[in-house]
Design a protein around this motif. Structure first.
Motif, PDB file in Angstrom:
ATOM      1  N   LEU A 183       0.790  -1.322   0.048  1.00 51.30           N
ATOM      2  CA  LEU A 183       0.062  -0.161   0.176  1.00 51.30           C
ATOM      3  C   LEU A 183       0.782   1.293   0.009  1.00 51.30           C
ATOM      4  N   VAL A 184       2.052   1.250   0.699  1.00 49.41           N
ATOM      5  CA  VAL A 184       2.680   2.480   0.844  1.00 49.41           C
ATOM      6  C   VAL A 184       3.316   2.540  -0.672  1.00 49.41           C
ATOM      7  N   HIS A 185       3.724   1.870  -1.238  1.00 50.27           N
ATOM      8  CA  HIS A 185       4.258   1.812  -2.661  1.00 50.27           C
ATOM      9  C   HIS A 185       3.247   2.423  -3.587  1.00 50.27           C
ATOM     10  N   LEU A 186       1.992   1.732  -3.445  1.00 51.60           N
ATOM     11  CA  LEU A 186       0.759   2.361  -4.402  1.00 51.60           C
ATOM     12  C   LEU A 186       0.298   3.799  -4.010  1.00 51.60           C
ATOM     13  N   LEU A 187       0.459   4.288  -2.821  1.00 52.79           N
ATOM     14  CA  LEU A 187       0.210   5.520  -2.076  1.00 52.79           C
ATOM     15  C   LEU A 187       1.386   6.437  -2.883  1.00 52.79           C
ATOM     16  N   ASP A 188       2.464   5.878  -2.716  1.00 54.44           N
ATOM     17  CA  ASP A 188       3.599   6.737  -3.324  1.00 54.44           C
ATOM     18  C   ASP A 188       3.335   7.204  -4.786  1.00 54.44           C
ATOM     19  N   SER A 189       2.731   6.222  -5.742  1.00 50.33           N
ATOM     20  CA  SER A 189       2.528   6.484  -7.146  1.00 50.33           C
ATOM     21  C   SER A 189       1.342   7.120  -7.266  1.00 50.33           C
ATOM     22  N   LEU A 190       0.330   7.011  -6.568  1.00 53.25           N
ATOM     23  CA  LEU A 190      -0.808   7.781  -6.469  1.00 53.25           C
ATOM     24  C   LEU A 190      -0.413   9.450  -6.135  1.00 53.25           C
ATOM     25  N   GLU A 191       0.481   9.377  -5.187  1.00 56.34           N
ATOM     26  CA  GLU A 191       0.948  10.914  -4.806  1.00 56.34           C
ATOM     27  C   GLU A 191       1.574  11.467  -5.733  1.00 56.34           C
ATOM     28  N   GLN A 192       2.528  10.797  -6.309  1.00 57.98           N
ATOM     29  CA  GLN A 192       3.366  11.339  -7.346  1.00 57.98           C
ATOM     30  C   GLN A 192       2.293  11.871  -8.514  1.00 57.98           C
ATOM     31  N   ARG A 193       1.350  11.319  -8.623  1.00 54.70           N
ATOM     32  CA  ARG A 193       0.534  11.748  -9.940  1.00 54.70           C
ATOM     33  C   ARG A 193      -0.892  12.677  -9.463  1.00 54.70           C
ATOM     34  N   ASP A 194      -0.483  13.106  -8.186  1.00 54.22           N
ATOM     35  CA  ASP A 194      -1.148  14.147  -7.576  1.00 54.22           C
ATOM     36  C   ASP A 194      -2.755  13.902  -7.404  1.00 54.22           C
ATOM     37  N   LEU A 195      -3.015  12.709  -7.234  1.00 53.55           N
ATOM     38  CA  LEU A 195      -4.089  12.178  -6.864  1.00 53.55           C
ATOM     39  C   LEU A 195      -4.656  11.660  -5.351  1.00 53.55           C
ATOM     40  N   VAL A 196      -3.757  11.483  -4.624  1.00 53.34           N
ATOM     41  CA  VAL A 196      -3.838  11.299  -3.053  1.00 53.34           C
ATOM     42  C   VAL A 196      -2.951  12.237  -2.464  1.00 53.34           C
ATOM     43  N   SER A 197      -3.425  12.496  -1.287  1.00 53.66           N
ATOM     44  CA  SER A 197      -2.079  13.399  -0.380  1.00 53.66           C
ATOM     45  C   SER A 197      -2.258  12.555   1.081  1.00 53.66           C
ATOM     46  N   ARG A 198      -1.191  12.476   1.536  1.00 54.31           N
ATOM     47  CA  ARG A 198      -1.057  11.906   3.014  1.00 54.31           C
ATOM     48  C   ARG A 198      -0.832  13.230   3.923  1.00 54.31           C
ATOM     49  N   VAL A 199      -1.733  13.188   4.933  1.00 58.96           N
ATOM     50  CA  VAL A 199      -1.536  14.405   5.956  1.00 58.96           C
ATOM     51  C   VAL A 199      -1.132  13.797   7.428  1.00 58.96           C
ATOM     52  N   LYS A 200      -0.186  14.268   8.068  1.00 56.93           N
ATOM     53  CA  LYS A 200      -0.045  13.735   9.278  1.00 56.93           C
ATOM     54  C   LYS A 200      -1.197  13.797  10.232  1.00 56.93           C
ATOM     55  N   SER A 201      -1.460  12.896  10.822  1.00 60.94           N
ATOM     56  CA  SER A 201      -2.734  12.814  11.539  1.00 60.94           C
ATOM     57  C   SER A 201      -2.683  13.802  12.956  1.00 60.94           C
ATOM     58  N   ALA A 202      -3.508  14.611  13.476  1.00 62.70           N
ATOM     59  CA  ALA A 202      -3.346  15.260  14.591  1.00 62.70           C
ATOM     60  C   ALA A 202      -3.526  14.283  15.613  1.00 62.70           C
ATOM     61  N   ALA A 203      -4.342  13.143  15.692  1.00 63.79           N
ATOM     62  CA  ALA A 203      -4.398  12.265  16.766  1.00 63.79           C
ATOM     63  C   ALA A 203      -3.198  11.468  17.169  1.00 63.79           C
ATOM     64  N   ASP A 204      -2.475  11.067  16.056  1.00 64.69           N
ATOM     65  CA  ASP A 204      -1.328  10.297  16.040  1.00 64.69           C
ATOM     66  C   ASP A 204      -0.061  10.553  14.829  1.00 64.69           C
ATOM     67  N   ARG A 205       0.882  10.974  15.639  1.00 67.95           N
ATOM     68  CA  ARG A 205       1.965  11.623  14.781  1.00 67.95           C
ATOM     69  C   ARG A 205       2.641  10.736  13.858  1.00 67.95           C
ATOM     70  N   ARG A 206       2.425   9.406  14.332  1.00 63.78           N
ATOM     71  CA  ARG A 206       3.043   8.244  13.368  1.00 63.78           C
ATOM     72  C   ARG A 206       2.287   7.655  12.186  1.00 63.78           C
ATOM     73  N   SER A 207       1.007   8.416  12.315  1.00 60.95           N
ATOM     74  CA  SER A 207       0.171   7.938  11.175  1.00 60.95           C
ATOM     75  C   SER A 207      -0.190   9.235  10.179  1.00 60.95           C
ATOM     76  N   HIS A 208      -0.763   8.666   8.958  1.00 66.75           N
ATOM     77  CA  HIS A 208      -1.192   9.835   8.048  1.00 66.75           C
ATOM     78  C   HIS A 208      -2.408   9.613   7.743  1.00 66.75           C
ATOM     79  N   ALA A 209      -3.397  10.545   7.558  1.00 59.11           N
ATOM     80  CA  ALA A 209      -4.759  10.744   7.050  1.00 59.11           C
ATOM     81  C   ALA A 209      -4.650  10.738   5.576  1.00 59.11           C
ATOM     82  N   LEU A 210      -5.432  10.013   5.024  1.00 57.57           N
ATOM     83  CA  LEU A 210      -5.367  10.042   3.533  1.00 57.57           C
ATOM     84  C   LEU A 210      -6.654  10.720   2.726  1.00 57.57           C
ATOM     85  N   HIS A 211      -6.252  11.539   1.890  1.00 59.64           N
ATOM     86  CA  HIS A 211      -7.372  12.575   1.312  1.00 59.64           C
ATOM     87  C   HIS A 211      -7.170  12.304  -0.222  1.00 59.64           C
ATOM     88  N   LEU A 212      -8.177  12.397  -1.060  1.00 58.95           N
ATOM     89  CA  LEU A 212      -8.003  12.602  -2.517  1.00 58.95           C
ATOM     90  C   LEU A 212      -7.761  14.298  -2.713  1.00 58.95           C
TER      91      LEU A 212
END
Length: 177
Positions: free
Chosen positions: A106-135
Motif C-alpha cells: 500500500l505504501v508503494h501504491l500510495l507513493d505512485s498515486l501521490e506522485q500523480r497528484d491524486l492522493v495526499s497524506r497528511v500527518k494525523s493530528a491524533a497520532d503523529r506516526r499515522s497519516h490521514a489519506l485524502h483525495l
C-alpha cells in the motif's frame, strides 16, 4: 540372447515427453497437437470453485485494465482511491486492512498515486506516526472519471454473465467483502 531388458522406447519417450495420463491422442496421433489446440483436460479442476473464481478474476482484471487503460489506473489503485474518496481521513493502516492489502504494498501504491497528484497524506493530528489519506482536487475529478469507466466495465461483466447471474454472484460473494 534374450535379456530381460525393456522394449525399445521411441525418441519422444527417451526425451522424457510422454502422453498425459488419461489423455487420448488426437486423430493424427500427436498429443502435443491437442495441447496446441487448447484441448487440455482439466480433470478435477473443472469442479473446483477456487479454480473457476481465479479464471473469472483474470478475465475481470483484463477487462478492467482494457476498459480503464486510457486513464492508466489499475484495479487496486481504483479500489484504494474509491475507499479514500468515500472515507476521507482514513489511516493507511485502516485502508490496508479494509482492502486486504499488505502495508508495504500500500505504501508503494500510495507513493505512485501521490506522485500523480491524486492522493495526499497528511500527518494525523491524533497520532503523529499515522497519516490521514485524502483525495486531492485532481484525485476527486479523476475518480469521477474512473467510476464512469468502471461502470462501463461492470456492463461488460453483466454482458458476460447476464444481469441476473451478476446480481446472484455479487450476493454470493458479499460474505467475503
Amino acid at each position: 540372447m534374450a535379456r530381460n531388458s525393456p522394449a525399445p522406447r521411441s525418441a519422444k519417450s527417451r526425451a522424457g515427453i510422454r502422453p498425459l495420463p488419461g489423455r487420448a491422442r488426437s486423430e493424427n496421433g500427436n498429443a502435443h497437437s491437442d495441447l496446441m489446440n487448447g484441448e487440455i483436460g482439466l480433470d478435477a479442476l473443472a469442479g473446483h470453485a477456487g479454480y473457476a473464481v481465479r479464471r473469472f478474476q483474470i478475465w475481470v482484471f483484463q477487462d478492467f485494465i482494457r476498459t480503464l487503460g486510457a486513464v492508466d489506473i489499475r484495479p487496486t489503485q481504483y479500489s484504494v482511491m474509491t475507499v479514500i474518496g468515500a472515507n476521507p481521513g482514513l489511516s493507511q493502516m485502516a485502508v490496508a486492512k479494509r482492502l486486504g492489502i499488505e502495508r508495504a504494498r500500500l505504501v508503494h501504491l500510495l507513493d505512485s498515486l501521490e506522485q500523480r497528484d491524486l492522493v495526499s497524506r497528511v500527518k494525523s493530528a491524533a497520532d503523529r506516526r499515522s497519516h490521514a489519506l485524502h483525495l486531492t482536487a485532481r484525485g476527486r475529478t479523476a475518480l469521477a472519471q474512473f467510476k464512469r469507466l468502471a461502470a462501463e466495465h461492470e456492463r461488460h461483466v453483466a454482458e458476460k454473465l447476464g444481469k441476473e447471474n451478476r446480481k446472484k454472484l455479487l450476493q454470493i460473494l458479499s460474505d467475503f467483502t
